[in-house]
Enzyme design. Structure first.
Site, PDB file in Angstrom:
ATOM      1  CG  ASP A  78      -5.258 -12.682 -76.852  1.00 49.69           C
ATOM      2  OD1 ASP A  78      -5.256 -13.679 -77.604  1.00 49.69           O
ATOM      3  OD2 ASP A  78      -5.628 -12.725 -75.658  1.00 49.69           O
ATOM      4  CB  CYS A 119       1.174 -14.891 -78.691  1.00 52.71           C
ATOM      5  SG  CYS A 119       2.397 -13.756 -79.408  1.00 52.71           S
ATOM      6  CE  LYS A 121      -5.819 -16.147 -73.735  1.00 50.07           C
ATOM      7  NZ  LYS A 121      -5.203 -14.975 -74.339  1.00 50.07           N
ATOM      8  CB  CYS A 191       2.939  -7.069 -76.872  1.00 46.66           C
ATOM      9  SG  CYS A 191       1.996  -7.161 -78.402  1.00 46.66           S
ATOM     10  CD  GLU A 442      -6.635 -10.426 -73.043  1.00 46.82           C
ATOM     11  OE1 GLU A 442      -5.764 -11.169 -72.592  1.00 46.82           O
ATOM     12  OE2 GLU A 442      -6.390  -9.504 -73.846  1.00 46.82           O
ATOM     13  CB  SER A 468      -5.146  -7.647 -71.573  1.00 46.23           C
ATOM     14  OG  SER A 468      -3.818  -7.497 -71.993  1.00 46.23           O
TER      15      SER A 468
END
Length: 557
Positions: A78, A119, A121, A191, A442, A468
C-alpha cells in the site's frame, strides 16, 4: 483423506502421473497434502522474507508427517501504491486473493493449508479463503518491521509521509527529509506501527487462526522462523483432530477480535475486513457493533501513529495474549472459543503476564475507558462512518467548521500544500468510495499533508474513501452511502457547516432536510472514472450487489 480424490485408485493414475512429473514419491503421495499458501514477492518489503518463512513451514509439515506443496498468493504494498492510480487496486485485491486461493485449494484437493500473508489485504483475503475452503488451516505471518531511528527517536512509515508534508511547509530541510527517507524503514516486515497489516495479523491471533506471536514477533527475529516451523507442525495436529476454520472463526471469535481491536487501537480498515470475514462464516455483521463493544472496552495501547510505541515494544510487553489477559480481568472475552493451538482462548491466556504497563496499560488504568474506534452517524453518514478515536487529539473530539469540498484526493492535497486550508476547516474528499473511486483509496497522503502543515490538531477530514492505519487526527472515513450512489456527502457545498461530535457518535451537516432533498433532485451522477478492466468489473459488482459489494461498509442500524 480429501487428497485421495487425486492420489488413490486406478482412475487417479493420470493424476499420479502429474505428481510424478513434480518429483513427488509414492511415499509423499500417501501422506496428507498440505498447501502452503505463500505471498512471497520482491516488491513488498513485508513479503521479501516469506520465502524463508515458507521453507520453515515446509520443514514443520514434513517433520509432522505431511507433504508440503507451496503455491502463491498476490499482495500489494500500500505504501508504494499510495498517491497514484495504484491505490485504486489495493483494496480490490482482497477479493482476488480470496477467490484465487479458494480456486487453487479446491482444484487440487489439499487436506490442510498453512497461510503465509503479511501486508494489508492479503491477510483478510486469506482469512476469507480459509473460511470458504474450511480445511484445517494455520496462519503464520511474516512479522512486523523494526522501527527506524531518526535523531534519537523511533520512527515509522507514517513519519515519512508527514516529513514530506513538513518539508513542503518549509519546516523540515531537504537534508532531514533525506535522513528520514533512509532510516524510517530499516528492515523487512510489515510497517512497524499499528497500521492495517499489523492490526490484521494481531487480530488473526485473536480470532484463533494464528499461534502466539503471529502479530508481534519482528520479521528479522529467528523466533519467527521457529514460529513458522511450529505452524507447520500444528496444522498436522489440527488435521488429525479435524479442527477447521469454521470451528474457530465463530461469531464469538469475531466479537473477540472486535474487542481486542478496541483495546489495541487498530486501523479503521479492520471495519472493512472483519465484516468481510464474518460474511464468509455466515455472521450478519453491522458496523455499529463497534460502538456497543467500545462502550465497555478500554483502550490499552497507543502504538504508532497514535503514540510513541511500536510493534517490537508490544511484543516485548507480552504481545496480543497479554492484551487479551488484561481484558479478561473484566470478563470482556469469550474464552470458550477454540483456537489453532488446540486449546481455548481461556487456556491460551491463562497465566500470561503484562510485562510493560507503559506499553499495555493495565485494565484499571487505560488511556480511555472506551475503545479505539467509533462509528459516527448523522445526516452526513446515515449508514455510518468510522474514526480511529484513539488517534484523535482531545481538542478535535468535538469540532465544527466550514466544508472545503474536493472531488478527488489530488485536488485536496494541492489545496492543503498550497496553504488554502486553514485551522478550523473540514476537508471533504468524495467520489473515492468503492464504486466512485473505484476501489476506495486510502487517504494517507491528505492526512499526512495536514499533519505536515501543522494542522493536525485543528483541521478535520471526511471522506467516502478509507483511511490507513497510519492516519491520525480527526479523520473520518468509510462515509456511507458514498457520493457515487447519491449519498449525502455528494450534496455538501463549499462553506456548509459540518459538526463532528465523536464522544456522542455524531456527524452532522448543518443543512435542512428540505435543502438536502432539493440538492438531491438536482444531483447528477458522475461518469465512471474507469470503464475497462478489473476496476470497472469491480465497480459493477458493487452496484449489482454481488459478492464484491461486501467491500462496502455494512449499514449501521
Amino acid at each position: 483423506m480429501r487428497s485421495d480424490t487425486v492420489t488413490k485408485g486406478k482412475q487417479q493414475a493420470p493424476h499420479r502421473s502429474l505428481f510424478n512429473a513434480l518429483g513427488l514419491t509414492e511415499e509423499e503421495m500417501n501422506r496428507p497434502l498440505v498447501g502452503i499458501v505463500c505471498s512471497y514477492n520482491e516488491i513488498v518489503p513485508g513479503h521479501m522474507n516469506l520465502d524463508k518463512i515458507a521453507n520453515a513451514v515446509k520443514q514443520g509439515v514434513a517433520m509432522a508427517g505431511g507433504t508440503p506443496i507451496m503455491f502463491p498468493a498476490i499482495a500489494v504494498c500500500d505504501g508504494i501504491a499510495m498517491g497514484h492510480i495504484g491505490m485504486k487496486y489495493s483494496l480490490v485485491t482482497r477479493d482476488l486473493i480470496a477467490d484465487s486461493t479458494e480456486a487453487m485449494a479446491m482444484a487440487h484437493q489439499f487436506d490442510a493449508l498453512v497461510m503465509i500473508p503479511n501486508c494489508d489485504k492479503n491477510v483478510p483475503g486469506l482469512l476469507m479463503a480459509a473460511a470458504r475452503i474450511n480445511v484445517p488451516t494455520v496462519f503464520v505471518s511474516g512479522g512486523p518491521m523494526l522501527a527506524g531511528h531518526v535523531k534519537g527517536q523511533k520512527r515509522s512509515l507514517s513519519s515519512m509521509f508527514e516529513a514530506v508534508g513538513a518539508n513542503a511547509a518549509g519546516t523540515m530541510s531537504d537534508a532531514d527529509l533525506c535522513e528520514f527517507e533512509n532510516k524510517v524503514c530499516p528492515t523487512c516486515g510489515s510497517c512497524s506501527g499499528m497500521y492495517t497489516a499489523n492490526s490484521m495479523n494481531c487480530l488473526t491471533e485473536v480470532l484463533g487462526m494464528g499461534l502466539r506471536g503471529n502479530g508481534t514477533i519482528p520479521a528479522v527475529y529467528s523466533e519467527r522462523i521457529r514460529l513458522a516451523k511450529h505452524a507447520g507442525m500444528k496444522v498436522m495436529e489440527l488435521l488429525e483432530k479435524n479442527i477447521r476454520p469454521r470451528d474457530i472463526m465463530t461469531k464469538e471469535a469475531i466479537l473477540n477480535a472486535l474487542t481486542v481491536d478496541m483495546a489495541l487501537g487498530c486501523s479503521t480498515n479492520s471495519m472493512l475486513h472483519l465484516p468481510a470475514i464474518a460474511h464468509e462464516v455466515g455472521m450478519d455483521f453491522e458496523i455499529d457493533f463497534a460502538n456497543g463493544i467500545s462502550e465497555k472496552t478500554p483502550n490499552l495501547c497507543h502504538l504508532a501513529p497514535a503514540g510513541p510505541t511500536y510493534m517490537e515494544d508490544l511484543n516485548e510487553a507480552g504481545g496480543v495474549y497479554a492484551v487479551m489477559a488484561e481484558l479478561n480481568k473484566k470478563g470482556l472475552l469469550h474464552t470458550e472459543c477454540m483456537t489453532v493451538t488446540g486449546k481455548t482462548v481461556g487456556e491460551n491466556i491463562e497465566g500470561v503476564v503484562n510485562k510493560d504497563p507503559e506499553v499495555i496499560r493495565p485494565i484499571d488504568n487505560p488511556y480511555t475507558p472506551t475503545g479505539g474506534l467509533a462509528v459516527l452517524k448523522g445526516n452526513l453518514a446515515p449508514d455510518g462512518s468510522v474514526v480511529k478515536r484513539s488517534a484523535v487529539v482531545d481538542e478535535m473530539l468535538v469540532h465544527e467548521g466550514p466544508a472545503r469540498v474536493f472531488d478527488c484526493e489530488e485536488d485536496a492535497i494541492a489545496a492543503i500544500k498550497g496553504g488554502k486550508i486553514v485551522a478550523g476547516d473540514v476537508v471533504v474528499i468524495r467520489y473515492e468510495g468503492p464504486k466512485g473511486g473505484p476501489g476506495m483509496r486510502e487517504m494517507l497522503n491528505p492526512t499526512s499533508a495536514i499533519a505536515g502543515m501543522g494542522l493536525g490538531s485543528s483541521v478535520a477530514l471526511i471522506t467516502d474513501g478509507r483511511f490507513s492505519g497510519a492516519s491520525r487526527g480527526a479523520s473520518i472515513g468509510h462515509v456511507s452511502p458514498e457520493a457515487a450512489v447519491g449519498g449525502p456527502i455528494a450534496l455538501v457545498e463549499e462553506g456548509d457547516l459540518i459538526q463532528i461530535d465523536i464522544p456522542n457518535l455524531s456527524i452532522h451537516l448543518d443543512v435542512s432536510d428540505e435543502e438536502l432533498a432539493k440538492r438531491k433532485e438536482n444531483w447528477t451522477p458522475r461518469e465512471p472514472k474507469v470503464t475497462t478492466g478489473y476496476l470497472a468489473r469491480y465497480a459493477a459488482m458493487v452496484t449489482s450487489g454481488n459478492r464484491g459489494a461486501i467491500l462496502e461498509v455494512p449499514k449501521a442500524k
